[in-house]
Design a protein around this motif. Structure first.
Motif: not given
Length: 154
Positions: A95-114
């Motif tokens: 579950l911790q690994q899945a949460k970390k993965r989701e956080d990384i994907l959210a950060l990548l999406r945010k950087q892409r949008e910027e």
């Protein structure tokens, strides 16, 4: 055992050999070893619970002595509790690994949008290259390559 005192037996009488013992002692020993049952080792009872429920694996606790049943039940409970704790730890880890993965994907999406937003802002200010200029640049580069090849041949 069919041997005289002082003679060395040539072949044992079965899997057990009692050299120098009386026939009565030999018989008592055989009766004891045939009647004694030991509990199965822990490794033989470990396995998927579905197989044990279906009856494919022997269950621990087949010992006819009554005093061992409560000890074996408590041992089974400790083993199952330890397995449950281990499963819980593994589940938490995933579950911790899945949460970390989701956080990384959210950060990548945010950087892409910027990055896209910055490109959209700067797009009107970029110099526009006309198609004629692009084709002239390609022809110019091809001429340079041809001239270099001719010089190399001379």
């Amino acid at each position: 055992m069919g041997t005289e005192p002082g003679q060395c037996p040539t072949a044992p009488d079965g899997p057990l050999v009692f050299a120098g013992s009386s026939p009565a002692d030999v018989e008592h020993a055989r009766i004891f070893w045939n009647s004694a049952t030991l509990p199965l080792p822990l490794e033989s009872s470990l396995g998927p619970a579905t197989l044990r429920r279906e009856g494919n694996l022997p269950l621990r606790g087949a010992c006819p002595i009554r005093g061992h049943e409560s000890e074996e039940n408590s041992e089974k409970e400790r083993i199952s509790e330890a397995q449950n704790v281990q499963k819980t730890k593994v589940k938490e880890k995933y579950l911790q690994q899945a949460k970390k993965r989701e956080d990384i994907l959210a950060l990548l999406r945010k950087q892409r949008e910027e990055r896209i937003a910055k490109e959209l802002i700067s797009h009107p200010h970029k110099p526009k290259i006309k198609a004629d200029e692009v084709s002239r640049q390609k022809v110019f580069e091809a001429d340079h390559q041809d001239q270099a090849a001719v010089k190399a041949l001379k």
